[in-house]
Every structure is written in C-alpha cells, then in structure tokens.
Write a protein that holds these residues in place. Structure first.
Motif, PDB file in Angstrom:
ATOM      1  N   GLY A   7      69.056  39.877 -14.971  1.00 40.24           N
ATOM      2  CA  GLY A   7      69.987  40.697 -15.727  1.00 40.24           C
ATOM      3  C   GLY A   7      70.930  39.860 -16.552  1.00 40.24           C
ATOM      4  O   GLY A   7      71.137  38.667 -16.286  1.00 40.24           O
ATOM      5  N   ALA A  12      72.946  41.954  -9.506  1.00 45.05           N
ATOM      6  CA  ALA A  12      72.130  43.149  -9.325  1.00 45.05           C
ATOM      7  C   ALA A  12      73.003  44.309  -8.878  1.00 45.05           C
ATOM      8  O   ALA A  12      74.045  44.118  -8.227  1.00 45.05           O
ATOM      9  N   TYR A  14      72.622  48.005  -6.771  1.00 41.50           N
ATOM     10  CA  TYR A  14      71.759  48.800  -5.900  1.00 41.50           C
ATOM     11  C   TYR A  14      72.278  50.232  -5.844  1.00 41.50           C
ATOM     12  O   TYR A  14      73.425  50.470  -5.445  1.00 41.50           O
ATOM     13  N   GLU A  15      71.448  51.169  -6.281  1.00 40.90           N
ATOM     14  CA  GLU A  15      71.735  52.594  -6.079  1.00 40.90           C
ATOM     15  C   GLU A  15      71.439  52.911  -4.624  1.00 40.90           C
ATOM     16  O   GLU A  15      70.299  52.759  -4.160  1.00 40.90           O
ATOM     17  N   TYR A  35      76.904  52.990  -5.325  1.00 39.21           N
ATOM     18  CA  TYR A  35      76.192  51.808  -5.797  1.00 39.21           C
ATOM     19  C   TYR A  35      76.945  50.566  -5.362  1.00 39.21           C
ATOM     20  O   TYR A  35      78.172  50.562  -5.240  1.00 39.21           O
ATOM     21  N   GLU A 172      63.901  43.645  -3.884  1.00 46.44           N
ATOM     22  CA  GLU A 172      63.817  44.844  -4.723  1.00 46.44           C
ATOM     23  C   GLU A 172      64.415  46.049  -4.008  1.00 46.44           C
ATOM     24  O   GLU A 172      64.920  46.973  -4.632  1.00 46.44           O
ATOM     25  N   THR A 195      67.933  50.709  -4.040  1.00 43.96           N
ATOM     26  CA  THR A 195      66.937  50.193  -4.974  1.00 43.96           C
ATOM     27  C   THR A 195      67.639  49.321  -5.996  1.00 43.96           C
ATOM     28  O   THR A 195      68.667  49.698  -6.558  1.00 43.96           O
ATOM     29  N   ARG A 196      67.048  48.166  -6.261  1.00 44.84           N
ATOM     30  CA  ARG A 196      67.687  47.153  -7.100  1.00 44.84           C
ATOM     31  C   ARG A 196      67.470  47.410  -8.594  1.00 44.84           C
ATOM     32  O   ARG A 196      66.381  47.808  -9.019  1.00 44.84           O
ATOM     33  N   HIS A 197      68.547  47.149  -9.377  1.00 45.87           N
ATOM     34  CA  HIS A 197      68.484  47.198 -10.838  1.00 45.87           C
ATOM     35  C   HIS A 197      69.240  45.982 -11.374  1.00 45.87           C
ATOM     36  O   HIS A 197      70.318  45.648 -10.866  1.00 45.87           O
ATOM     37  N   PRO A 198      68.724  45.304 -12.399  1.00 47.60           N
ATOM     38  CA  PRO A 198      69.481  44.192 -12.989  1.00 47.60           C
ATOM     39  C   PRO A 198      70.817  44.702 -13.539  1.00 47.60           C
ATOM     40  O   PRO A 198      70.867  45.726 -14.217  1.00 47.60           O
ATOM     41  N   THR A 203      73.188  49.681 -17.259  1.00 49.10           N
ATOM     42  CA  THR A 203      73.017  49.987 -15.837  1.00 49.10           C
ATOM     43  C   THR A 203      74.343  50.354 -15.194  1.00 49.10           C
ATOM     44  O   THR A 203      74.436  51.299 -14.403  1.00 49.10           O
ATOM     45  N   GLN A 206      75.586  53.809 -16.415  1.00 47.11           N
ATOM     46  CA  GLN A 206      74.810  54.881 -15.790  1.00 47.11           C
ATOM     47  C   GLN A 206      75.243  55.094 -14.347  1.00 47.11           C
ATOM     48  O   GLN A 206      75.405  56.237 -13.893  1.00 47.11           O
TER      49      GLN A 206
END
Length: 259
Positions: A7, A12, A14-15, A35, A172, A195-198, A203, A206
């Motif tokens: 990213g 990172a 995480y939701e 998050y 992940e 769940t991981r998101h950069p 991001t 959101q």
C-alpha cells in the motif's frame, strides 16, 4: 508476515468483526464491526494533512513516556524484561486515533529480531477506566500462549484465572482469539476476524464511512453491554488498584490448562 507492508502508506487495514461470548454466570453474546490498522513501528504511515484527522498514532495513547516514540517506549518495556530486539521489526495492530478519539481494548505487538526471527508478542490491554496493562508472551509457532490474568478489565469478572491466547501474526486474514479460563471452566471468549486491505486514501475513506466514529463506537458499545448485564442482575466485582508485574507468560507447551 514477511517483507514490507503493502500500500502507499506501508500499512494495512483490516475490516473486522469482533465477537464477545460470556458463558458464566449467564450467557451473553454480542458483536460489533470496526477496522484496525497493522503498522510497522519503524515506518508509521505518513498521511497527507487532510486525512490526518482520521488516523494518528500517538505515544500518549499507549503506555510509556509520551515524549518518546511508540517504538522507543516498547523497546524500554522489553529491555526491562531482558529483551533486546537489536533493531528488529515490530508490527502493531491497533485502532488509530480518529476524529479526536481512540480506545484500544487490546493492542498487539509482534516483535522480531534481526532477520525477522520471532522473539515475543506483547498484548496491551486497556479498560474503560483509563488503565492499561501489558502481557509479555512467548507464543509457540502457532501463535498460542497463556498468561495469568493480572488486570481488571470487566466489572463482572474478578482478577483471577488465566488467559489462553491465539495471536498468530496476521496475513491476508486476521484471526485472533482470547479465552478467559477460571476455576469453573471457560468464562469468556473474544475473537477478532478480519480481511486485509492495503492502507491508502481510498481504503481509509471507505472504512471511515462504513464505520463512522469507529473508536468511540467501540467504547460506547462496551458500556452499553455492561448496562445490559447490570439490568440482568449480574453482580459487580469492585475494582482494586492495579499493580503491574514483570511475569512472562508461558507457551502452551510449558503449561497445559485444565479445560
């Protein structure tokens, strides 16, 4: 997790779905969504100024000297326990301060030595009374460790029993579990699944829209559930002065708890 975090900010998001399950003296279950950030303490995210109101990482929000960095304070804590990471990487999972508020029921630090060798894990617990405590853990290769309960968290549990923690380093997916074991058996379980998101501008925006005032919502939700338990007649255990210890937790191989 090896290598740099991905990213644009080197971090990172995480939701997450967090679940609390009480099994004694009455059963009570609740969930909330939020998050969490996973950051490298040596390379904290550098957000552009319009977004800094949504995420700040301050030493004052964690134990230690607020004039030092988060990394310096953690190194001081570890040094007091005879641990020197020699500059190795530390990953921190936590809420960031957002819109002027932060509350971290648990912050986890995965500590590595040179070359990425896992050395220890630190679980930092905050309660709604403004106190905090750190548990120094020596997990097995699956991230499992145990620690005697030494800190007043919920007014509905005394400070007794021990924790069984599953805190594998996130990839992940984020999958953490903390069980409280007391003499009568398992009393409480908390899980964190994510769940991981950069981490980047889109991001973060959101996540902030999906979970407005996220850290404030977490602390309010915990207090709301406490009121529900009071109304159900659950007795309160008085809070006593907290006296931190330097005891190190055991791995499951060192001590096998009685179910």
């Amino acid at each position: 997790m090896t290598g740099p975090l991905s990213g644009p900010w080197g971090a990172a998001l995480y939701e997450c779905r967090i679940t609390h399950v009480r099994t004694t003296a009455l059963r009570h279950v609740f969930q909330h969504r939020t998050y969490l950030w996973l950051v490298d303490l040596n390379h904290l995210p550098q957000l552009p100024w319009p977004l800094r109101v949504l995420a700040r990482f301050r030493s004052a929000d964690h134990p230690g000297d607020p004039t030092l960095t988060l990394r310096q304070n953690l190194d001081r804590y570890l040094a007091a326990h005879g641990i020197d990471l020699a500059g190795g990487r530390v990953l921190m999972l936590a809420h960031a301060r957002s819109l002027g508020h932060v509350f971290n029921p648990i912050t986890v630090y995965w500590c590595h030595g040179p070359g990425g060798r896992p050395v220890c894990t630190v679980a930092e617990v905050h309660n709604t009374y403004g106190s905090h405590h750190r548990y120094l853990l020596r997990p097995d290769r699956y991230g499992r460790a145990e620690a005697a309960k030494e800190f007043y968290v919920s007014p509905f549990f005394p400070v007794d029993g021990h924790y069984r923690m599953d805190l594998p380093e996130p990839g992940e997916e984020l999958d953490l579990t903390v069980h409280l074991e007391r003499s009568e058996g398992r009393a409480f379980t908390a899980t964190v699944h994510g769940t991981r998101h950069p981490a980047g501008p889109l991001t973060l925006l959101q996540a902030a829209v999906r979970h407005p005032l996220s850290t404030l919502a977490v602390s309010l939700h915990i207090r709301y559930q406490g009121i529900r338990l009071l109304l159900r007649g659950l007795p309160v255990h008085p809070r006593q002065a907290h006296k931190p210890t330097k005891r190190t937790a055991h791995t499951p191989q060192d001590k096998v708890p009685t179910p």
